[in-house]
Enzyme design. Structure first.
Site, PDB file in Angstrom:
ATOM      1  N   TYR A  41       0.841  -1.193   0.000  1.00 34.46           N
ATOM      2  CA  TYR A  41       0.000   0.000   0.000  1.00 34.46           C
ATOM      3  C   TYR A  41       0.878   1.246   0.000  1.00 34.46           C
ATOM      4  O   TYR A  41       0.559   2.240  -0.647  1.00 34.46           O
ATOM      5  CB  TYR A  41      -0.945  -0.010   1.217  1.00 34.46           C
ATOM      6  CG  TYR A  41      -1.948  -1.137   1.148  1.00 34.46           C
ATOM      7  CD1 TYR A  41      -3.114  -1.000   0.413  1.00 34.46           C
ATOM      8  CD2 TYR A  41      -1.718  -2.341   1.807  1.00 34.46           C
ATOM      9  CE1 TYR A  41      -4.041  -2.033   0.335  1.00 34.46           C
ATOM     10  CE2 TYR A  41      -2.641  -3.378   1.741  1.00 34.46           C
ATOM     11  CZ  TYR A  41      -3.793  -3.218   1.005  1.00 34.46           C
ATOM     12  OH  TYR A  41      -4.692  -4.245   0.919  1.00 34.46           O
ATOM     13  N   CYS A  95      -6.245  -4.970  -7.926  1.00 35.50           N
ATOM     14  CA  CYS A  95      -6.063  -4.635  -6.514  1.00 35.50           C
ATOM     15  C   CYS A  95      -5.567  -5.841  -5.714  1.00 35.50           C
ATOM     16  O   CYS A  95      -5.011  -5.665  -4.625  1.00 35.50           O
ATOM     17  CB  CYS A  95      -7.345  -4.058  -5.925  1.00 35.50           C
ATOM     18  SG  CYS A  95      -8.805  -5.076  -6.163  1.00 35.50           S
ATOM     19  N   HIS A  96      -5.721  -7.042  -6.248  1.00 41.49           N
ATOM     20  CA  HIS A  96      -5.237  -8.232  -5.555  1.00 41.49           C
ATOM     21  C   HIS A  96      -3.713  -8.265  -5.472  1.00 41.49           C
ATOM     22  O   HIS A  96      -3.162  -8.995  -4.668  1.00 41.49           O
ATOM     23  CB  HIS A  96      -5.762  -9.510  -6.236  1.00 41.49           C
ATOM     24  CG  HIS A  96      -5.318  -9.680  -7.651  1.00 41.49           C
ATOM     25  ND1 HIS A  96      -5.977  -9.058  -8.704  1.00 41.49           N
ATOM     26  CD2 HIS A  96      -4.289 -10.372  -8.197  1.00 41.49           C
ATOM     27  CE1 HIS A  96      -5.368  -9.391  -9.843  1.00 41.49           C
ATOM     28  NE2 HIS A  96      -4.343 -10.181  -9.551  1.00 41.49           N
ATOM     29  N   ASN A 145     -12.303  -0.501  -5.112  1.00 43.56           N
ATOM     30  CA  ASN A 145     -12.142  -0.751  -6.543  1.00 43.56           C
ATOM     31  C   ASN A 145     -13.297  -1.622  -7.047  1.00 43.56           C
ATOM     32  O   ASN A 145     -13.429  -2.771  -6.640  1.00 43.56           O
ATOM     33  CB  ASN A 145     -10.801  -1.451  -6.783  1.00 43.56           C
ATOM     34  CG  ASN A 145     -10.637  -1.958  -8.194  1.00 43.56           C
ATOM     35  OD1 ASN A 145     -11.286  -1.484  -9.123  1.00 43.56           O
ATOM     36  ND2 ASN A 145      -9.762  -2.937  -8.358  1.00 43.56           N
ATOM     37  N   GLU A 187      -1.038 -16.091 -11.027  1.00 48.28           N
ATOM     38  CA  GLU A 187      -0.058 -15.226 -11.675  1.00 48.28           C
ATOM     39  C   GLU A 187       1.379 -15.675 -11.422  1.00 48.28           C
ATOM     40  O   GLU A 187       2.267 -15.383 -12.219  1.00 48.28           O
ATOM     41  CB  GLU A 187      -0.265 -13.774 -11.228  1.00 48.28           C
ATOM     42  CG  GLU A 187      -1.580 -13.214 -11.738  1.00 48.28           C
ATOM     43  CD  GLU A 187      -1.793 -11.744 -11.426  1.00 48.28           C
ATOM     44  OE1 GLU A 187      -0.854 -11.072 -10.945  1.00 48.28           O
ATOM     45  OE2 GLU A 187      -2.910 -11.258 -11.682  1.00 48.28           O
TER      46      GLU A 187
END
Length: 167
Positions: free
Chosen positions: A100, A131-132, A123, A158
């Site tokens: 963050y 945002c993950h 979001n 990912e």
């Protein structure tokens, strides 16, 4: 932006994360609703549009591991600060996590870590606006509107951790 947008339409899809609904207006995608149990009338009629069809195609490719960057017109509304945070999120590469604090510095306000957390949590276009990929400064997974297990699943996808996906 409220899902009750004039002219909004939606489509749904089954995904590894459960039922997902995508909502859009003519200008672009407004929402990715995860963990959908029922379709809400406020999302507009279930009706295909070019934006919605492209969103479903790209989400399917993403879940298959074949897409690393979304290319969709977006029309989510938010405050100026939220929009800056969401734009910064779109620059975080596939498979990379940031804190963050990193996003706060990116938007030019290093002291705004909590405000970044709130904007991140607001979001409306999760996955597409990734945002993950934002984690705590200590490297721990923090809250996720779709549930922390979904955040963990998306990050594992990912990272190429296919063992997570074995049934």
């Amino acid at each position: 932006m409220s899902a009750n947008v004039n002219g909004a339409k939606h489509l749904t899809m089954d995904s590894p994360l459960g039922l997902i609904a995508v909502s859009a207006v003519e200008e672009g995608l407004t929402h990715v609703h995860m963990g959908v149990e029922e379709v809400k009338g406020a999302w507009g009629p279930e009706e295909p549009t070019p934006v919605l069809e492209a969103a479903l195609e790209q989400l399917e490719a993403y879940f298959a591991g074949a897409l690393t960057e979304f290319d969709l017109p977006l029309a989510a509304g938010g405050t100026d600060f939220q929009c800056r945070v969401w734009a910064a999120l779109r620059t975080v590469p596939y498979g990379v996590t940031v804190s963050y604090g990193d996003i706060a510095r990116e938007v030019g306000n290093p002291a705004a870590v909590r405000a970044v957390g709130l904007a991140n949590g607001s979001n409306p276009i999760g996955i597409v606006v990734p945002c993950h990929r934002v984690i705590g400064a200590n490297g721990k997974l923090t809250g996720y509107a779709g549930g922390v297990w979904r955040k963990e699943w998306l990050l594992a996808l990912e990272r190429g951790e296919q063992s997570l996906f074995a049934v």
